[in-house]
Design a protein around this motif. Sequence first.
Motif, mmCIF file in Angstrom:
data_model
loop_
_atom_site.group_PDB
_atom_site.id
_atom_site.type_symbol
_atom_site.label_atom_id
_atom_site.label_comp_id
_atom_site.label_asym_id
_atom_site.label_seq_id
_atom_site.Cartn_x
_atom_site.Cartn_y
_atom_site.Cartn_z
ATOM 1 N N PRO A 257 0.804 -1.225 0.000
ATOM 2 C CA PRO A 257 0.000 0.000 0.000
ATOM 3 C C PRO A 257 0.834 1.272 0.000
ATOM 4 O O PRO A 257 1.866 1.376 0.678
ATOM 5 C CB PRO A 257 -0.795 -0.117 1.309
ATOM 6 N N GLY A 258 0.373 2.240 -0.786
ATOM 7 C CA GLY A 258 0.851 3.593 -0.583
ATOM 8 C C GLY A 258 0.271 4.110 0.721
ATOM 9 O O GLY A 258 -0.875 3.835 1.043
ATOM 10 N N PHE A 259 1.078 4.821 1.483
ATOM 11 C CA PHE A 259 0.573 5.306 2.779
ATOM 12 C C PHE A 259 0.783 6.801 2.981
ATOM 13 O O PHE A 259 0.545 7.328 4.060
ATOM 14 C CB PHE A 259 1.199 4.519 3.936
ATOM 15 N N ARG A 260 1.171 7.499 1.940
ATOM 16 C CA ARG A 260 1.405 8.938 2.079
ATOM 17 C C ARG A 260 0.137 9.674 2.501
ATOM 18 O O ARG A 260 0.168 10.513 3.411
ATOM 19 C CB ARG A 260 1.931 9.502 0.760
ATOM 20 N N ALA A 261 -0.983 9.365 1.842
ATOM 21 C CA ALA A 261 -2.225 10.080 2.136
ATOM 22 C C ALA A 261 -2.677 9.830 3.565
ATOM 23 O O ALA A 261 -3.112 10.765 4.259
ATOM 24 C CB ALA A 261 -3.316 9.658 1.156
ATOM 25 N N VAL A 262 -2.587 8.585 4.037
ATOM 26 C CA VAL A 262 -2.984 8.283 5.411
ATOM 27 C C VAL A 262 -2.051 8.972 6.394
ATOM 28 O O VAL A 262 -2.492 9.553 7.401
ATOM 29 C CB VAL A 262 -2.997 6.763 5.658
ATOM 30 N N ALA A 263 -0.741 8.943 6.117
ATOM 31 C CA ALA A 263 0.221 9.583 7.012
ATOM 32 C C ALA A 263 -0.017 11.081 7.106
ATOM 33 O O ALA A 263 0.017 11.668 8.195
ATOM 34 C CB ALA A 263 1.641 9.292 6.533
ATOM 35 N N GLN A 264 -0.275 11.720 5.978
ATOM 36 C CA GLN A 264 -0.480 13.165 5.982
ATOM 37 C C GLN A 264 -1.821 13.558 6.581
ATOM 38 O O GLN A 264 -1.937 14.602 7.224
ATOM 39 C CB GLN A 264 -0.335 13.704 4.561
ATOM 40 N N ALA A 265 -2.833 12.714 6.379
ATOM 41 C CA ALA A 265 -4.153 13.036 6.919
ATOM 42 C C ALA A 265 -4.227 12.839 8.429
ATOM 43 O O ALA A 265 -4.926 13.571 9.128
ATOM 44 C CB ALA A 265 -5.222 12.183 6.235
ATOM 45 N N THR A 266 -3.502 11.851 8.934
ATOM 46 C CA THR A 266 -3.628 11.477 10.349
ATOM 47 C C THR A 266 -2.434 11.866 11.205
ATOM 48 O O THR A 266 -2.543 11.913 12.429
ATOM 49 C CB THR A 266 -3.827 9.959 10.481
ATOM 50 N N GLY A 267 -1.264 12.097 10.573
ATOM 51 C CA GLY A 267 -0.054 12.387 11.339
ATOM 52 C C GLY A 267 0.615 11.162 11.926
ATOM 53 O O GLY A 267 1.600 11.279 12.659
ATOM 54 N N VAL A 268 0.133 9.964 11.611
ATOM 55 C CA VAL A 268 0.702 8.749 12.172
ATOM 56 C C VAL A 268 2.085 8.505 11.570
ATOM 57 O O VAL A 268 2.340 8.788 10.403
ATOM 58 C CB VAL A 268 -0.231 7.537 11.910
ATOM 59 N N ASP A 269 3.009 8.015 12.392
ATOM 60 C CA ASP A 269 4.374 7.703 11.957
ATOM 61 C C ASP A 269 4.391 6.280 11.412
ATOM 62 O O ASP A 269 4.611 5.319 12.147
ATOM 63 C CB ASP A 269 5.347 7.851 13.140
ATOM 64 N N VAL A 270 4.156 6.157 10.118
ATOM 65 C CA VAL A 270 4.040 4.837 9.507
ATOM 66 C C VAL A 270 5.380 4.116 9.521
ATOM 67 O O VAL A 270 5.447 2.905 9.785
ATOM 68 C CB VAL A 270 3.500 4.951 8.072
ATOM 69 N N ALA A 271 6.463 4.827 9.245
ATOM 70 C CA ALA A 271 7.775 4.189 9.212
ATOM 71 C C ALA A 271 8.106 3.543 10.549
ATOM 72 O O ALA A 271 8.631 2.423 10.605
ATOM 73 C CB ALA A 271 8.847 5.205 8.829
ATOM 74 N N ALA A 272 7.799 4.221 11.644
ATOM 75 C CA ALA A 272 8.066 3.651 12.966
ATOM 76 C C ALA A 272 7.246 2.389 13.188
ATOM 77 O O ALA A 272 7.737 1.402 13.757
ATOM 78 C CB ALA A 272 7.769 4.681 14.055
ATOM 79 N N ALA A 273 5.985 2.399 12.737
ATOM 80 C CA ALA A 273 5.131 1.214 12.895
ATOM 81 C C ALA A 273 5.668 0.050 12.066
ATOM 82 O O ALA A 273 5.658 -1.104 12.512
ATOM 83 C CB ALA A 273 3.696 1.548 12.497
ATOM 84 N N VAL A 274 6.145 0.345 10.862
ATOM 85 C CA VAL A 274 6.737 -0.707 10.027
ATOM 86 C C VAL A 274 7.986 -1.261 10.700
ATOM 87 O O VAL A 274 8.209 -2.481 10.726
ATOM 88 C CB VAL A 274 7.058 -0.171 8.623
ATOM 89 N N GLY A 275 8.813 -0.371 11.247
ATOM 90 C CA GLY A 275 10.021 -0.820 11.940
ATOM 91 C C GLY A 275 9.700 -1.745 13.100
ATOM 92 O O GLY A 275 10.352 -2.787 13.283
ATOM 93 N N ARG A 276 8.705 -1.387 13.890
ATOM 94 C CA ARG A 276 8.319 -2.239 15.031
ATOM 95 C C ARG A 276 7.851 -3.607 14.530
ATOM 96 O O ARG A 276 8.175 -4.645 15.129
ATOM 97 C CB ARG A 276 7.207 -1.567 15.840
ATOM 98 N N TYR A 277 7.101 -3.609 13.448
ATOM 99 C CA TYR A 277 6.577 -4.888 12.946
ATOM 100 C C TYR A 277 7.701 -5.753 12.389
ATOM 101 O O TYR A 277 7.702 -6.974 12.595
ATOM 102 C CB TYR A 277 5.516 -4.633 11.879
ATOM 103 N N VAL A 278 8.644 -5.170 11.694
ATOM 104 C CA VAL A 278 9.766 -5.947 11.168
ATOM 105 C C VAL A 278 10.535 -6.587 12.317
ATOM 106 O O VAL A 278 10.902 -7.778 12.254
ATOM 107 C CB VAL A 278 10.690 -5.070 10.312
#
Length: 283
Positions: A257-278
């Motif tokens: 998934p592209g996540f730019r729109a969700v990140a910009q709309a919500t302010g959530v740190d997607v990269a950090a969440a991906v890092g935790r999951y990895v």
Amino acid sequence: MAATVAIVADRIAWEERQLIAAAPGLGLTIEWINDESLCLGRADAPVLARYDAILLRSRSYTRGGLIAGLAEETGARVVNTARAINLCENKAVLRSTLRAAGVPVPEFRLVLSRADFTRALADFGTPVVLKPVYGGMGKRVALIRDADTAHSVYDYVEDLGHAFEQACLVEPFLAGGASTRCLVIGDELIGAAEFTSGGDDWRNNAALGNTSRPAADTQEVAKLVNGVLDVLGPGIYGIDLFHTPDGFVVNEVNHAPGFRAVAQATGVDVAAAVGRYVHEVLS
């Protein structure tokens, strides 16, 4: 020592740049591998041997599942799994699998021929949406408003598409409805954004530059997300919901998934969440 992760993708877009830039702070080293350069098939796959995990972000709706399956054969830890990617790549199989599990999806017909198309039109009337079974980012999705133009539109599928591309779905058009992109990392819904079409384009798709705003994380949305995860297993997904008078339905699930729109709309740190999951996958 930082874990080494390969992003396997056809290109480096905004999302991949975000992940690569954030990697050192997440205890990861992330490198890009062009998905056209792997030449997999050997059981040991030396091209992947130095990586602790493979983050598969190929946007192709043919390459992802093939690469994931062969990478898993080597023992590599692949996110997402080959099974999940193969389901997400095929809209017809995904919808039937979700529906069998009790997850609501839009009504649809599989169209492989003009005879199928004619029957689908008879079932639904117009307006209907014609979309490829394999594809994403809103490409080749057509809104057919009038019966007298329907077969002219289908001429392009029949005459210009290769056999693979001629597999389509027809579904009723949900007039005036926005769509909601739910971004899932692991087994957690980390953010959701509502998309509405912009300008003259009727399609609700972030890749087309539509407007977005934060969406409420309701009990109904959470239930649908959990239902999808029960089928696919944990992973990194963009789950797209349609609004209907009877509630939400799952339109499709994006495996890269592209996540730019969700990140910009919500302010959530997607990269950090991906890092935790990895790290969770590697533990």
